[in-house]
Motif scaffolding. Structure first.
Motif, PDB file in Angstrom:
ATOM      1  N   VAL A 216     -48.360 -33.883 -46.743  1.00 19.09           N
ATOM      2  CA  VAL A 216     -46.953 -33.591 -47.014  1.00 19.09           C
ATOM      3  C   VAL A 216     -46.254 -34.931 -47.178  1.00 19.09           C
ATOM      4  O   VAL A 216     -46.467 -35.844 -46.385  1.00 19.09           O
ATOM      5  CB  VAL A 216     -46.324 -32.803 -45.844  1.00 19.09           C
ATOM      6  CG1 VAL A 216     -44.824 -32.685 -46.008  1.00 19.09           C
ATOM      7  CG2 VAL A 216     -46.979 -31.434 -45.716  1.00 19.09           C
ATOM      8  N   HIS A 217     -45.439 -35.056 -48.208  1.00 19.33           N
ATOM      9  CA  HIS A 217     -44.688 -36.297 -48.408  1.00 19.33           C
ATOM     10  C   HIS A 217     -43.281 -36.133 -47.848  1.00 19.33           C
ATOM     11  O   HIS A 217     -42.515 -35.280 -48.300  1.00 19.33           O
ATOM     12  CB  HIS A 217     -44.614 -36.633 -49.900  1.00 19.33           C
ATOM     13  CG  HIS A 217     -43.872 -37.896 -50.172  1.00 19.33           C
ATOM     14  ND1 HIS A 217     -42.910 -37.990 -51.149  1.00 19.33           N
ATOM     15  CD2 HIS A 217     -43.945 -39.109 -49.585  1.00 19.33           C
ATOM     16  CE1 HIS A 217     -42.437 -39.225 -51.156  1.00 19.33           C
ATOM     17  NE2 HIS A 217     -43.045 -39.920 -50.213  1.00 19.33           N
ATOM     18  N   LEU A 218     -42.977 -36.925 -46.835  1.00  9.67           N
ATOM     19  CA  LEU A 218     -41.649 -36.886 -46.223  1.00  9.67           C
ATOM     20  C   LEU A 218     -41.325 -38.275 -45.676  1.00  9.67           C
ATOM     21  O   LEU A 218     -41.747 -38.628 -44.577  1.00  9.67           O
ATOM     22  CB  LEU A 218     -41.596 -35.838 -45.108  1.00  9.67           C
ATOM     23  CG  LEU A 218     -40.242 -35.619 -44.440  1.00  9.67           C
ATOM     24  CD1 LEU A 218     -39.165 -35.230 -45.461  1.00  9.67           C
ATOM     25  CD2 LEU A 218     -40.356 -34.560 -43.351  1.00  9.67           C
ATOM     26  N   PRO A 219     -40.611 -39.087 -46.467  1.00 14.35           N
ATOM     27  CA  PRO A 219     -40.247 -40.419 -45.983  1.00 14.35           C
ATOM     28  C   PRO A 219     -39.497 -40.337 -44.651  1.00 14.35           C
ATOM     29  O   PRO A 219     -38.721 -39.403 -44.412  1.00 14.35           O
ATOM     30  CB  PRO A 219     -39.358 -40.963 -47.098  1.00 14.35           C
ATOM     31  CG  PRO A 219     -39.833 -40.251 -48.331  1.00 14.35           C
ATOM     32  CD  PRO A 219     -40.166 -38.863 -47.839  1.00 14.35           C
ATOM     33  N   THR A 220     -39.733 -41.314 -43.811  1.00 12.68           N
ATOM     34  CA  THR A 220     -39.182 -41.319 -42.459  1.00 12.68           C
ATOM     35  C   THR A 220     -37.687 -41.059 -42.426  1.00 12.68           C
ATOM     36  O   THR A 220     -37.213 -40.271 -41.606  1.00 12.68           O
ATOM     37  CB  THR A 220     -39.504 -42.665 -41.768  1.00 12.68           C
ATOM     38  OG1 THR A 220     -40.928 -42.819 -41.749  1.00 12.68           O
ATOM     39  CG2 THR A 220     -38.985 -42.700 -40.349  1.00 12.68           C
ATOM     40  N   ALA A 221     -36.929 -41.686 -43.303  1.00 10.99           N
ATOM     41  CA  ALA A 221     -35.471 -41.522 -43.294  1.00 10.99           C
ATOM     42  C   ALA A 221     -35.045 -40.086 -43.558  1.00 10.99           C
ATOM     43  O   ALA A 221     -33.949 -39.680 -43.160  1.00 10.99           O
ATOM     44  CB  ALA A 221     -34.841 -42.453 -44.326  1.00 10.99           C
TER      45      ALA A 221
ATOM     46  N   SER B 231     -45.354 -40.823 -44.615  1.00 10.70           N
ATOM     47  CA  SER B 231     -43.952 -41.178 -44.352  1.00 10.70           C
ATOM     48  C   SER B 231     -43.428 -42.281 -45.270  1.00 10.70           C
ATOM     49  O   SER B 231     -42.350 -42.808 -45.037  1.00 10.70           O
ATOM     50  CB  SER B 231     -43.810 -41.613 -42.887  1.00 10.70           C
ATOM     51  OG  SER B 231     -44.555 -42.799 -42.650  1.00 10.70           O
ATOM     52  N   ARG B 232     -44.161 -42.608 -46.329  1.00  5.40           N
ATOM     53  CA  ARG B 232     -43.783 -43.716 -47.211  1.00  5.40           C
ATOM     54  C   ARG B 232     -42.834 -43.273 -48.330  1.00  5.40           C
ATOM     55  O   ARG B 232     -42.553 -42.093 -48.498  1.00  5.40           O
ATOM     56  CB  ARG B 232     -45.046 -44.339 -47.813  1.00  5.40           C
ATOM     57  CG  ARG B 232     -46.001 -44.880 -46.753  1.00  5.40           C
ATOM     58  CD  ARG B 232     -47.333 -45.320 -47.329  1.00  5.40           C
ATOM     59  NE  ARG B 232     -47.961 -44.199 -48.016  1.00  5.40           N
ATOM     60  CZ  ARG B 232     -48.744 -44.328 -49.092  1.00  5.40           C
ATOM     61  NH1 ARG B 232     -48.990 -45.515 -49.602  1.00  5.40           N
ATOM     62  NH2 ARG B 232     -49.281 -43.266 -49.648  1.00  5.40           N
ATOM     63  N   SER B 233     -42.411 -44.233 -49.120  1.00  2.31           N
ATOM     64  CA  SER B 233     -41.510 -43.978 -50.245  1.00  2.31           C
ATOM     65  C   SER B 233     -42.221 -43.197 -51.350  1.00  2.31           C
ATOM     66  O   SER B 233     -43.456 -43.093 -51.373  1.00  2.31           O
ATOM     67  CB  SER B 233     -41.022 -45.304 -50.826  1.00  2.31           C
ATOM     68  OG  SER B 233     -42.110 -45.971 -51.462  1.00  2.31           O
ATOM     69  N   THR B 234     -41.451 -42.697 -52.303  1.00  6.83           N
ATOM     70  CA  THR B 234     -42.026 -41.984 -53.442  1.00  6.83           C
ATOM     71  C   THR B 234     -42.898 -42.915 -54.276  1.00  6.83           C
ATOM     72  O   THR B 234     -43.972 -42.510 -54.742  1.00  6.83           O
ATOM     73  CB  THR B 234     -40.914 -41.356 -54.304  1.00  6.83           C
ATOM     74  OG1 THR B 234     -40.199 -40.418 -53.487  1.00  6.83           O
ATOM     75  CG2 THR B 234     -41.476 -40.642 -55.515  1.00  6.83           C
ATOM     76  N   ALA B 235     -42.494 -44.159 -54.454  1.00  9.38           N
ATOM     77  CA  ALA B 235     -43.313 -45.117 -55.212  1.00  9.38           C
ATOM     78  C   ALA B 235     -44.662 -45.329 -54.537  1.00  9.38           C
ATOM     79  O   ALA B 235     -45.706 -45.375 -55.200  1.00  9.38           O
ATOM     80  CB  ALA B 235     -42.574 -46.443 -55.361  1.00  9.38           C
ATOM     81  N   ALA B 236     -44.665 -45.438 -53.215  1.00 10.11           N
ATOM     82  CA  ALA B 236     -45.922 -45.607 -52.481  1.00 10.11           C
ATOM     83  C   ALA B 236     -46.773 -44.339 -52.583  1.00 10.11           C
ATOM     84  O   ALA B 236     -47.988 -44.412 -52.783  1.00 10.11           O
ATOM     85  CB  ALA B 236     -45.636 -45.943 -51.021  1.00 10.11           C
TER      86      ALA B 236
END
Length: 159
Positions: free
Chosen positions: A70-75, A55-60
């Motif tokens: 799966v990359h999906l930031p919380t917002a 749930s972190r940012s793309t930079a993280a």
């Protein structure tokens, strides 16, 4: 000093422990909401039956993430979860580590959308500290396990 006086002065027992049945219900509920890093890693090595969500940012994410996550930031969960996740498959969320509640916020957002969800305790920090493989924008890496978080010379902590 009487036993009652010693209990009153003892900061651990100042509030009496819960009754065993209440304690069992509490701890059972905790396991319904949380998974630890070692259990997630062991399950991912087989057929896990769940998806892991960072749930972190793309930079993280670029700095390091669990392979296959799966990359999906919380917002972005309310607008994009439906395209990336299957509601019939449980989700395990993670963020940076124990000092971050991003995985909790992500789990809440997913639960509100109707997903079955658990939070991975320890987050990405403990994934790396326990010596599990991770991916960065440069490729896969693995660090030596921190002996304060994982048993030296063993895959299983016995807990």
């Amino acid at each position: 000093m009487t036993t009652t006086d010693s209990l009153t002065l003892n900061p651990v027992l100042r509030v009496a422990p819960a009754a065993p049945a209440e304690a069992a219900a509490y701890f059972r509920a905790g396991l319904a909401f949380h998974a630890d890093v070692s259990d997630v890693a062991a399950a991912l090595a087989a057929d896990p039956g769940f998806v892991v969500l960072d749930s972190r940012s793309t930079a993280a994410w670029d700095q390091g993430h669990i392979p296959g996550a799966v990359h999906l930031p919380t917002a972005l969960i309310p607008g994009q979860a439906g395209q990336l996740l299957d509601r019939s498959v449980p989700v395990v969320t993670y963020c940076w580590g124990p000092g971050c509640n991003g995985a909790t916020r992500a789990a809440l957002a997913l639960a509100e959308l109707g997903y079955q969800v658990k939070e991975m305790l320890g987050g990405f920090e403990y994934w790396v500290r326990e010596g599990f493989e991770f991916e960065t924008w440069e490729g896969r890496e693995r660090r030596t396990a921190d002996p304060l978080t994982a048993p030296a010379g063993s895959e299983d902590c016995g807990c």
